[in-house]
Design an enzyme around this catalytic site. Structure first.
Site, PDB file in Angstrom:
ATOM      1  N   GLY A   1       0.820  -1.213   0.000  1.00  0.00           N
ATOM      2  CA  GLY A   1       0.000   0.000   0.000  1.00  0.00           C
ATOM      3  C   GLY A   1       0.844   1.248   0.000  1.00  0.00           C
ATOM      4  O   GLY A   1       1.565   1.516  -0.949  1.00  0.00           O
ATOM      5  N   ASP A   2       0.757   1.987   1.090  1.00  0.00           N
ATOM      6  CA  ASP A   2       1.515   3.243   1.202  1.00  0.00           C
ATOM      7  C   ASP A   2       2.592   3.135   2.284  1.00  0.00           C
ATOM      8  O   ASP A   2       2.953   4.110   2.913  1.00  0.00           O
ATOM      9  CB  ASP A   2       0.566   4.408   1.498  1.00  0.00           C
ATOM     10  CG  ASP A   2      -0.210   4.236   2.795  1.00  0.00           C
ATOM     11  OD1 ASP A   2      -0.122   3.159   3.412  1.00  0.00           O
ATOM     12  OD2 ASP A   2      -0.912   5.180   3.195  1.00  0.00           O
TER      13      ASP A   2
END
Length: 190
Positions: free
Chosen positions: A105-106
């Site tokens: 994801g991030d």
């Protein structure tokens, strides 16, 4: 060992999402592994940590604060573009001898290899927090990152999982302090 291509693999993963390609379209086994929770990155970190020479390292776990808001307000394609830009900025911020991986994801991880002092790594963490804030302001976005850090030595028996767990505890503390900060792990956090 060659570590320079890890950031390229991260960029390829992000671009593949933007272009609608699967990881297999690149024909690169390492890129496929990177999408599976940073397996290639983990392997390289463990190789560095297994080195018998006594060298000090700094492990960073970075999380983009509230990145879901970017995807929700501007769409996932725009979010992927922002991630690509943030990755490129992150890559430029570290030495070619350091390891950079996208964990998911991030969330990103960096192993600053063979640091000359803890102070240098602390300064770098502050610069990264500042870099994300400045870069986002150009786009009219409110993006920041929080960082959990842990220091280790090559010969102290640590492995990726140990560093990840400790850095994740520090990251949790950083998020609790209001985000856009870095926190260094200490044993009281476990």
């Amino acid at each position: 060992m060659k570590y320079e291509n890890i950031s390229l693999m991260i960029a390829q993963e992000i671009v593949s999402k933007m272009m609608g390609k699967t990881m297999g379209d690149f024909g690169n086994e390492e890129v496929k592994c990177l999408s599976q929770k940073g397996a290639v990155f983990e392997k390289y970190v463990n190789e560095v940590l297994a080195d018998s020479s006594k060298r000090q390292h700094a492990f960073f776990l970075l999380d983009i604060d509230d990145f879901k808001n970017v995807n929700d307000s501007r769409g996932h394609a725009f979010g992927d573009t922002v991630l690509c830009e943030l990755t490129a900025n992150l890559e430029r911020s570290f030495r070619s001898s350091d390891l950079l991986g996208r964990i998911g994801g991030d969330e990103f991880a960096v192993l600053m290899c063979d640091i000359t002092s803890m102070e240098n790594a602390l300064v770098k963490a502050g610069q990264i927090c500042s870099l994300y804030t400045k870069g986002a302001a150009k786009e009219g976005l409110k993006i920041s990152c929080s960082i959990g850090m842990v220091f280790c030595e090559s010969d102290d028996g640590a492995a990726f999982d140990d560093l990840y767990q400790k850095a994740d505890s520090a990251l949790y503390k950083a998020k609790g302090k209001g985000k856009n900060v870095f926190v260094v792990f200490d044993e009281n956090m476990l």
